[in-house]
Design a protein around this motif. Structure first.
Motif, PDB file in Angstrom:
ATOM      1  N   VAL A 109      -1.125  -0.729  -3.193  1.00 12.38           N
ATOM      2  CA  VAL A 109      -0.176   0.117  -2.461  1.00 12.38           C
ATOM      3  C   VAL A 109       1.275  -0.307  -2.721  1.00 12.38           C
ATOM      4  CG1 VAL A 109       0.495   0.930  -0.140  1.00 12.38           C
ATOM      5  CG2 VAL A 109      -1.912   0.662  -0.717  1.00 12.38           C
ATOM      6  N   VAL A 145      -2.704  -4.699  -0.914  1.00 10.57           N
ATOM      7  CA  VAL A 145      -1.267  -4.938  -1.097  1.00 10.57           C
ATOM      8  C   VAL A 145      -0.864  -4.626  -2.539  1.00 10.57           C
ATOM      9  CG1 VAL A 145       0.470  -6.790  -1.261  1.00 10.57           C
ATOM     10  CG2 VAL A 145      -0.979  -6.603   0.771  1.00 10.57           C
ATOM     11  N   HIS A 204      -1.089  -1.936   9.435  1.00  9.28           N
ATOM     12  CA  HIS A 204      -1.683  -0.615   9.252  1.00  9.28           C
ATOM     13  C   HIS A 204      -3.208  -0.676   9.279  1.00  9.28           C
ATOM     14  CE1 HIS A 204       2.056   1.477   8.754  1.00  9.28           C
ATOM     15  NE2 HIS A 204       2.398   0.791   7.682  1.00  9.28           N
ATOM     16  N   THR A 216       1.853   5.325   4.639  1.00  8.62           N
ATOM     17  CA  THR A 216       1.162   4.131   4.149  1.00  8.62           C
ATOM     18  C   THR A 216      -0.290   4.136   4.594  1.00  8.62           C
ATOM     19  OG1 THR A 216       3.218   2.863   4.150  1.00  8.62           O
ATOM     20  CG2 THR A 216       1.163   1.604   4.135  1.00  8.62           C
ATOM     21  N   ILE A 251       3.061  -2.682  -1.019  1.00  7.45           N
ATOM     22  CA  ILE A 251       3.782  -2.968   0.225  1.00  7.45           C
ATOM     23  C   ILE A 251       3.352  -4.352   0.691  1.00  7.45           C
ATOM     24  CG2 ILE A 251       4.019  -2.248   2.649  1.00  7.45           C
ATOM     25  CD1 ILE A 251       3.770   0.615   1.709  1.00  7.45           C
ATOM     26  N   GLY A 252       4.199  -5.035   1.446  1.00  7.98           N
ATOM     27  CA  GLY A 252       3.946  -6.402   1.871  1.00  7.98           C
ATOM     28  C   GLY A 252       2.687  -6.593   2.706  1.00  7.98           C
ATOM     29  N   THR A 300       2.768  -5.854   6.569  1.00 12.06           N
ATOM     30  CA  THR A 300       2.786  -4.415   6.847  1.00 12.06           C
ATOM     31  C   THR A 300       1.407  -3.807   6.638  1.00 12.06           C
ATOM     32  OG1 THR A 300       5.103  -4.281   6.213  1.00 12.06           O
ATOM     33  CG2 THR A 300       3.873  -2.215   6.217  1.00 12.06           C
ATOM     34  N   ILE A 301       0.755  -4.186   5.542  1.00 10.83           N
ATOM     35  CA  ILE A 301      -0.596  -3.675   5.266  1.00 10.83           C
ATOM     36  C   ILE A 301      -1.545  -4.116   6.374  1.00 10.83           C
ATOM     37  CG2 ILE A 301      -2.599  -3.871   3.715  1.00 10.83           C
ATOM     38  CD1 ILE A 301      -0.416  -2.003   2.628  1.00 10.83           C
ATOM     39  N   GLN A 303      -2.179   6.392   2.435  1.00  5.36           N
ATOM     40  CA  GLN A 303      -2.441   5.735   1.146  1.00  5.36           C
ATOM     41  C   GLN A 303      -3.620   4.774   1.249  1.00  5.36           C
ATOM     42  OE1 GLN A 303       1.640   4.202   0.393  1.00  5.36           O
ATOM     43  NE2 GLN A 303       1.306   5.059  -1.659  1.00  5.36           N
TER      44      GLN A 303
END
Length: 111
Positions: free
Chosen positions: A51, A48, A61, A27, A53-54, A57-58, A30
């Protein structure tokens, strides 16, 4: 100064290790790729969406990527925009070369 047969100094090794650790997640790769290709700041919501993803989580990262200075944060009121740190990311191939035993250039300064 290191010669070919000596290992990297501890400080250099730790710096490079932190970069490799930051990129040791699909991730995060990405996100770096997206921001590098976008070439302009993006909000968390835009990342978000791109990518898939929630948001939490983003955000997690992005925090890791900003700690090693691959990603820069621009605060705008209550929101934040994220962009690639061109200077720091350009140092990364040098890190890989150094770790692999190629000549040691001056230690990069990623601001």
């Amino acid at each position: 100064m290191n010669t070919e047969k000596e290992p990297l100094g501890r400080a250099e090794a730790e710096e490079y290790a932190s970069w490799f650790k930051a990129l040791a997640d699909g991730t995060r790769i990405q996100i770096v790729s997206l921001l590098a290709r976008q070439r302009e700041p993006m909000s968390v919501g835009e990342i978000v969406t791109a990518v898939g993803i929630g948001q939490s989580t983003i955000s997690h990262h992005l925090k890791i990527l900003s700690e090693v200075r691959f990603v820069l944060v621009e605060r705008q009121g209550t929101s934040s925009l994220y962009r690639i740190n061109e200077e720091c990311v350009s140092c990364f191939p040098t890190a890989a070369d150094v770790v692999m035993g190629n000549p040691v250039p001056a230690m990069p300064t990623c601001q």
